[in-house]
Enzyme design. Structure first.
Site, PDB file in Angstrom:
ATOM      1  N   GLY A  46       0.836  -1.198   0.000  1.00  0.00           N
ATOM      2  CA  GLY A  46       0.000   0.000   0.000  1.00  0.00           C
ATOM      3  C   GLY A  46       0.864   1.238   0.000  1.00  0.00           C
ATOM      4  N   GLN A  51       2.976  10.005   1.194  1.00  0.00           N
ATOM      5  CA  GLN A  51       4.261   9.305   1.232  1.00  0.00           C
ATOM      6  C   GLN A  51       5.140   9.641   0.036  1.00  0.00           C
ATOM      7  OE1 GLN A  51       2.338   5.261   2.121  1.00  0.00           O
ATOM      8  NE2 GLN A  51       4.303   5.126   3.167  1.00  0.00           N
ATOM      9  N   CYS A  88       5.865  -0.094   7.331  1.00  0.00           N
ATOM     10  CA  CYS A  88       5.494   1.037   6.480  1.00  0.00           C
ATOM     11  C   CYS A  88       6.704   1.439   5.648  1.00  0.00           C
ATOM     12  CB  CYS A  88       5.050   2.203   7.367  1.00  0.00           C
ATOM     13  SG  CYS A  88       4.546   3.660   6.450  1.00  0.00           S
ATOM     14  N   LEU A  89       6.467   1.742   4.391  1.00  0.00           N
ATOM     15  CA  LEU A  89       7.572   2.165   3.522  1.00  0.00           C
ATOM     16  C   LEU A  89       8.209   3.466   4.008  1.00  0.00           C
ATOM     17  CD1 LEU A  89       6.034   1.342   0.018  1.00  0.00           C
ATOM     18  CD2 LEU A  89       7.746   0.027   1.278  1.00  0.00           C
ATOM     19  N   HIS A 130      -4.602   1.452   7.350  1.00  0.00           N
ATOM     20  CA  HIS A 130      -3.250   2.023   7.504  1.00  0.00           C
ATOM     21  C   HIS A 130      -3.052   3.193   6.529  1.00  0.00           C
ATOM     22  CE1 HIS A 130       1.309   1.434   7.897  1.00  0.00           C
ATOM     23  NE2 HIS A 130       1.207   2.165   6.805  1.00  0.00           N
ATOM     24  N   GLU A 131      -3.485   2.988   5.271  1.00  0.00           N
ATOM     25  CA  GLU A 131      -3.273   4.037   4.256  1.00  0.00           C
ATOM     26  C   GLU A 131      -4.166   5.258   4.516  1.00  0.00           C
ATOM     27  OE1 GLU A 131      -0.675   3.632   2.658  1.00  0.00           O
ATOM     28  OE2 GLU A 131      -0.481   1.481   2.993  1.00  0.00           O
ATOM     29  N   HIS A 134      -2.629   7.481   6.922  1.00  0.00           N
ATOM     30  CA  HIS A 134      -1.640   8.381   6.307  1.00  0.00           C
ATOM     31  C   HIS A 134      -2.301   9.685   5.839  1.00  0.00           C
ATOM     32  CE1 HIS A 134       2.190   6.294   6.176  1.00  0.00           C
ATOM     33  NE2 HIS A 134       1.649   5.201   5.683  1.00  0.00           N
TER      34      HIS A 134
HETATM   35 CO    CO Z   1       2.495   3.301   5.613  1.00  0.00          CO
END
Ligand code: CO
Length: 160
Positions: A46, A51, A88-89, A130-131, A134
């Site tokens: 995701g 991000q 998470c990235l 989660h997204e 963000h």
């Molecule tokens: Co994330």
């Protein structure tokens, strides 16, 4: 199609609330393509627009069942709770346990501006929650328990 730079924890853009998309332009569709490229290249499941440095409410997810693009996603209902490990990235060095709703119903626009409703559970539900966090300036490390240094070679968890 291009791979974009991922903002890391500490970047102020990740803490800001993102703005709804008002008009879906070809430029935004290009950005969705680039977000998907960036997610796949980074082996994530995701990615949210903040991000990659854009405070707009767009998300891409793929937990193995194909790409889903969500514009202006909104959770309509939640059911149950479960705790599982997340990464998470934007926080590549850590994992942690996060409690999420087990099942969700989410409303969003697709890239053609068509309103869609999706029922999601398990990993997909977790990933979408989660997204969307963000988009509200929340990172999983803000809400996680038992944060640990991630171990990429043995950790098969998502977004790693
Ligand atoms: Co994330």
């Amino acid at each position: 199609m291009s791979v974009l730079k991922i903002e890391l924890a500490g970047s102020p853009i990740l803490k800001k609330e993102s703005e709804p998309v008002k008009k879906i332009t070809s430029k935004l569709r290009q950005l969705l393509d680039d977000m998907a490229d960036t997610m796949y290249k980074s082996n994530g499941v995701g990615l949210a627009a903040p991000q990659i440095g854009q405070n707009i409410r767009m998300v891409v997810v793929d937990v193995g069942d194909g790409l889903i693009e969500l514009i202006n996603p909104k959770i309509l209902s939640k059911e149950g709770t479960c705790v599982d490990t997340e990464g998470c990235l934007s926080v590549p060095t850590m994992t942690g346990e996060v409690e999420r709703a087990e099942k969700i119903e989410v409303e969003f626009l697709n890239r053609f501006g068509k309103k869609k409703i999706l029922q999601a559970n398990e990993l997909l539900a977790r990933c979408i929650q989660h997204e969307i966090d963000h988009l509200d300036g929340i990172l999983f490390i803000d809400i996680a328990k038992n944060l640990q240094a991630s171990q990429p070679e043995t950790d098969e968890d998502w977004e790693k």
